[in-house]
Design an enzyme around this catalytic site. Structure first.
Site, PDB file in Angstrom:
ATOM      1  N   GLY B 285       0.848  -1.168   0.028  1.00  0.00           N
ATOM      2  CA  GLY B 285      -0.472   0.245   0.539  1.00  0.00           C
ATOM      3  C   GLY B 285       0.578   1.502  -0.185  1.00  0.00           C
ATOM      4  N   SER B 286       0.489   2.722   0.535  1.00  0.00           N
ATOM      5  CA  SER B 286       0.981   3.615   0.664  1.00  0.00           C
ATOM      6  C   SER B 286       2.610   3.620   1.330  1.00  0.00           C
ATOM      7  CB  SER B 286       0.083   4.545   1.376  1.00  0.00           C
ATOM      8  OG  SER B 286      -1.381   5.071   0.555  1.00  0.00           O
TER       9      SER B 286
END
Lengths: 127, 568
Positions: B285-286
């Site tokens: 993810g981020s």
């Protein structure tokens, strides 16, 4: 001449025979001792390895942590917080407070040949 | 033979001047030759005896059968110790019972007596084993000393013990994935144990007494305890974490849950117990935005003072990518990082160029096999060419799977003045690290990444972590990825990651934590990474930083000094 030689040879042989016999049994005894010592060493090594493992187990954090948690309340243990850390430079030096008057009086007394501290000590010793 | 030789008489007739030998002389000669013959035979006999003696003296007698078995079985493995010399794995000698059937006098008696002491051995099994002429058969391996005493008390001939070494892991499951396991013959079958067999023990080199690893037992335990706590706290199905020294690349601790007890190797084979740090690839993810930002800022194509329009989502054909923490306005570079804006990150990556981005992923080793000494590793699958949309989603960590250790190494490089060090499980000095270190980003870009990570901890998505680990100047990036099930993303199942580094005024350690399917701790909390992976990371940092000799710092001017001059 030949006879003396034979006699000498005969006795030498008997001696050699006795010697070899004694040597053989000595060797066997020593070999037995060696095996016994080796067994003892092996046994001691086994014990040592078990003790090492015991110590390693008992000093593991995973073993100590539950003990600490169990006695947390009775021993009033708390995890140290980041705010509680300090450095040695944070501690102020002791303030310079010399009782000048008292020191001057002591030095004057000493000059005059009176030792008030020594006298006090002597009193204590006499008592 | 008292009569003279007839041929001699003949010759004497022909040559009268040759003197005849008398009978006495002939006898004397004969006696002499007999004596010489006897002497010869005796010399020969003595020579044979001497030869045999010499031969016996030179020749070493072959070891008896039980000793041969002994030397093969008690092949000791080196003890494994942590960086402070604390034992992680060691050998215990345990007695194993064997029999020499050819020396057993009464089989029935032996079977009956052994069965009475060792009921786990059936009489049929014992009879089958003891019946025969073999010189050596195993009856039972690795007994307790108490059992050994009982069997010895039976006084059976042809039954004896040999000491075998057994591997023991005093920490239990604390470092299971890292250490690995051995089989009954003390051969490494996974983890570092397997690596040792291949690289150290099965070579001609001398076997070491002990092998030191880079991990710190206290850190390893803290990591394990905190992750275990997170498993119950967030009812997660898995959790994993790795802490590495950014200056050397040494792994200080590595934990993947659920794990197993290396003392019982069979438990390692149960479902879902893979080493998620090295043998599992995930969409992080981020957290991956850190990579995008580091590369873009290093390239010079993007400056920390730039601004990008994140008012609307980015459209790719029929897909629109929008923000989770939507601000819907023009954002500065630090704001994109702090609000974790997908749109902003895509624009930033596009300003840099998707091919440059792909090349940077290669430079960071994301598409290379992990350089770690564990046999359990997995390669990330990253396409060699990025399409626009793949590059766009990859820039914020979607559609790109890497191992958490890849990520930890990358974060370490970003905060360590841009020097990338391959992760290792063995001690490595800073001098050795300086030799193999590889510059991946400039020290200036590294300073900017440190600022961004710290900013995110103070104002962004990593504030939960910062509140817990206050004082150790941590910085980090959250990553919440929806899990893929049957080819589509499922919105209520998350895979959360957190990548952190501390203390950011002088970065020393990088930490990556992942939690699989965490639930909300209580109704007031959230289920994004900041609430779970972030908090776990905070608790880990708070706990291990004092062990690692990091002094807390509450001076706010230190945070100010991290802000780049252009933004002050």
């Amino acid at each position: 001449m030949i006879r003396t030689l034979n006699v000498i040879l005969f006795f030498t042989s008997v001696l050699a025979l006795a010697g070899v016999y004694v040597l053989k049994y000595q060797t066997e005894t020593i070999a037995d001792e060696k095996v016994a010592i080796q067994r003892d060493i092996a046994q001691q090594n086994t014990n040592l390895s078990v003790l090492r493992a015991d110590w390693a187990y008992l000093s593991q954090p995973s073993h100590i942590e539950p003990i600490v948690i169990r006695h947390e309340d009775s021993l009033e243990l708390k995890v140290i917080s980041a705010k509680q850390y300090g450095s040695i430079t944070d501690i102020p030096m002791r303030p310079q407070q010399v009782n000048d008057e008292a020191l001057t009086r002591l030095l004057e007394a000493l000059d005059a040949g009176v030792d008030p501290i020594g006298d006090k000590l002597n009193e204590l010793i006499v008592q | 033979m008292s009569v003279a030789d007839p041929t001699m008489t003949d010759l004497s007739g022909a040559h009268p001047e040759i003197a005849l030998e008398g009978g006495r002389k002939a006898r004397k000669n004969l006696t002499r030759s007999r004596i010489w013959f006897s002497v010869g035979v005796l010399v020969l006999v003595f020579a044979v005896i001497c030869g045999r003696l010499i031969q016996l003296g030179i020749e070493r007698p072959a070891d008896p059968e039980y000793l041969r078995a002994n030397s093969e079985l008690t092949l000791a493995r080196p003890a494994l110790v942590d960086r402070n010399g604390e034992p992680l794995a060691l050998d215990i000698e345990a007695p194993s019972l064997y029999a020499e059937p050819k020396n057993i006098i009464d089989i029935d008696e032996a079977v009956e007596k052994l069965h009475s002491v060792l009921p786990q051995l059936s009489t049929d099994f014992l009879r089958q084993r003891l019946d025969g002429d073999e010189g050596f058969v195993w009856l039972e391996r690795e007994l307790s000393p108490a059992m050994q005493e009982k069997v010895l008390q039976l006084g059976l001939p042809g039954v004896d013990f040999v000491n075998e070494t057994k591997r023991y892991y005093p920490g239990g499951s604390d470092a299971s994935h890292l250490l690995g396991t051995v089989n009954i013959d003390n051969q490494g079958i996974s983890g570092i144990e397997r690596y040792l067999d291949r690289k150290v023990l099965n070579t001609d080199a001398e076997r070491p007494d002990q092998v030191q690893l880079s991990i710190d037992l206290r850190v390893q335990h803290a990591l394990h305890a905190e992750l275990e706590d997170s498993m119950t706290r967030y009812q997660a199905i898995a959790a994993a974490g790795v802490l590495i020294n950014v200056k050397t690349g040494e792994v200080m601790g590595l934990v993947s849950l659920p794990d197993f007890d290396p003392n019982e190797p069979a438990t390692a084979l149960e479902e879902g117990r893979i080493n998620r740090i090295t043998a599992g690839t995930f969409e992080l993810g981020s957290t991956f935005k850190t990579v995008t930002f580091a590369g873009a800022l290093d390239s010079g194509a993007v400056h920390i003072t730039d601004r990008f329009d994140a008012t609307h989502g980015v459209r790719f054909g029929r897909f629109v990518i929008d923000d989770f923490h939507g601000q819907h306005r023009v954002l500065s570079v630090p704001e994109i990082f702090k609000y974790s804006s997908n749109v902003g990150t895509i624009h930033l990556m596009q300003a840099w160029g998707k091919d440059n981005y792909r090349a940077f992923l290669h430079r960071m080793g994301f598409d290379e096999p992990l350089p770690i000494e564990l046999p359990e590793t997995k390669r990330s699958t990253i396409p060699s060419d990025f399409s626009e949309i793949v590059a766009a989603t990859a820039s914020f960590g979607h559609g790109i799977s890497v191992t958490p250790l890849h990520m930890a190494s990358a974060i370490a490089a970003f905060v360590n003045d841009g020097v990338y060090l391959p992760a290792t499980l063995f001690p490595r000095s800073t001098e050795e690290a300086a030799e193999i270190g590889r510059h991946v980003i400039s020290p200036e870009a590294s300073a900017l990444v440190r600022y961004l990570l710290r900013l995110n901890a103070m104002e962004g998505t990593a504030t939960h972590m910062n509140r817990i680990a206050d004082g150790y100047l941590p910085g980090g990036k959250t990553g919440t990825a929806e899990k893929v099930e049957n080819g589509r993303y499922v919105s209520n199942k998350n895979f959360n990651a957190f990548a952190a580094a501390f203390p950011l005024d002088n970065p020393q350690y990088a930490l990556v934590v992942v939690i699989d399917e965490p639930k909300r701790e209580n109704p007031q909390s959230g289920d994004t990474a900041g609430w779970n992976a972030g908090e776990v990371a905070g608790r880990i940092i708070k706990r291990v930083a004092p062990m690692l000799g990091i002094a807390p710092e509450f001076d706010e001017s230190v945070d100010q000094s991290l802000v780049p001059a252009v933004l002050r």
